[in-house]
Design an enzyme around this catalytic site. Structure first.
Site, mmCIF file in Angstrom:
data_model
loop_
_atom_site.group_PDB
_atom_site.id
_atom_site.type_symbol
_atom_site.label_atom_id
_atom_site.label_comp_id
_atom_site.label_asym_id
_atom_site.label_seq_id
_atom_site.Cartn_x
_atom_site.Cartn_y
_atom_site.Cartn_z
ATOM 1 N N GLU A 28 33.812 11.814 8.547
ATOM 2 C CA GLU A 28 34.076 11.091 9.794
ATOM 3 C C GLU A 28 35.360 11.604 10.443
ATOM 4 O OE1 GLU A 28 32.167 9.178 11.508
ATOM 5 O OE2 GLU A 28 30.702 8.426 10.075
ATOM 6 N N TYR A 65 18.561 10.590 8.948
ATOM 7 C CA TYR A 65 19.874 10.029 8.604
ATOM 8 C C TYR A 65 19.910 8.535 8.937
ATOM 9 C CZ TYR A 65 24.844 8.955 9.055
ATOM 10 O OH TYR A 65 26.077 8.361 8.952
ATOM 11 N N TRP A 88 28.394 13.290 16.035
ATOM 12 C CA TRP A 88 28.090 13.189 14.603
ATOM 13 C C TRP A 88 27.009 14.187 14.184
ATOM 14 C CZ3 TRP A 88 30.059 12.253 10.232
ATOM 15 C CH2 TRP A 88 29.266 12.058 9.109
#
Length: 184
Positions: free
Chosen positions: A39, A17, A47
């Site tokens: 988000e 990522y 995350w």
């Protein structure tokens, strides 16, 4: 071995990522909206949790197509609340549905999401020069301005900290630290 931003750690999914997505400018309106929704789901979580569940989120939210999500009903909320593949937070699910409606209202008013987003940033990525993780802010004046503008348009779960993380993820700001191979 390439030096990465320190937050990445050793998880291969996180590394991919970071290496291929984080900080890469996104210009597609739907993709920008999807990341803003993810988000929002991340608020209060790491995350990596969202990253691991991203494909399940995409399936559950029908590819994050705002036209489809805006038509979700209470039956869909119930379905999503039962979906173990995603973060089952009613307020976040309902906010995503409402945010799809807000996105469509922007479109109906002739306001392209990507043009709006990138216009506020001056049209190009903001490249920062941070020496270490401790230098990177949690929010900025611009993320506060975005949060205010989104809220004025009816969006929820778009506070300045969430928005700044989204700005980093979508390349509106480049916050790769100077020791990271992705810096510049």
């Amino acid at each position: 071995m390439q030096q990465r931003c320190v937050w990445v750690g050793t998880d291969p999914l996180y590394q991919t990522y970071h290496d291929e997505e984080w900080g890469v400018p996104v210009r597609d309106s739907r993709a920008l909206w999807e990341m803003l929704m993810l988000e929002g789901f991340q608020a209060g979580l790491a995350w990596i949790v969202i990253l691991r569940k991203r494909e399940a989120f995409r399936k559950a939210f029908k590819g994050f197509d705002p036209k489809v999500v805006a038509r979700f009903t209470e039956k869909d909320v119930t379905r999503l609340m039962a979906d173990e593949g995603i973060v089952r937070a009613r307020a976040k699910i309902e906010a995503t549905i409402g945010n799809a409606r807000a996105y469509l209202k922007m479109q109906e008013a002739g306001e392209d999401f990507s043009a709006f987003v990138w216009g506020m940033a001056g049209g190009k990525p903001i490249r920062n020069v941070w020496k270490g993780r401790g230098d990177v802010p949690a929010k900025t004046e611009l993320s506060e301005a975005y949060a205010k503008a989104f809220k004025q348009r009816g969006f929820k779960f778009v506070g300045p900290v969430i928005v700044y993380a989204w700005m980093q993820a979508t390349g509106i700001v480049d916050d790769h630290t100077v020791d990271c191979f992705r810096h510049r």
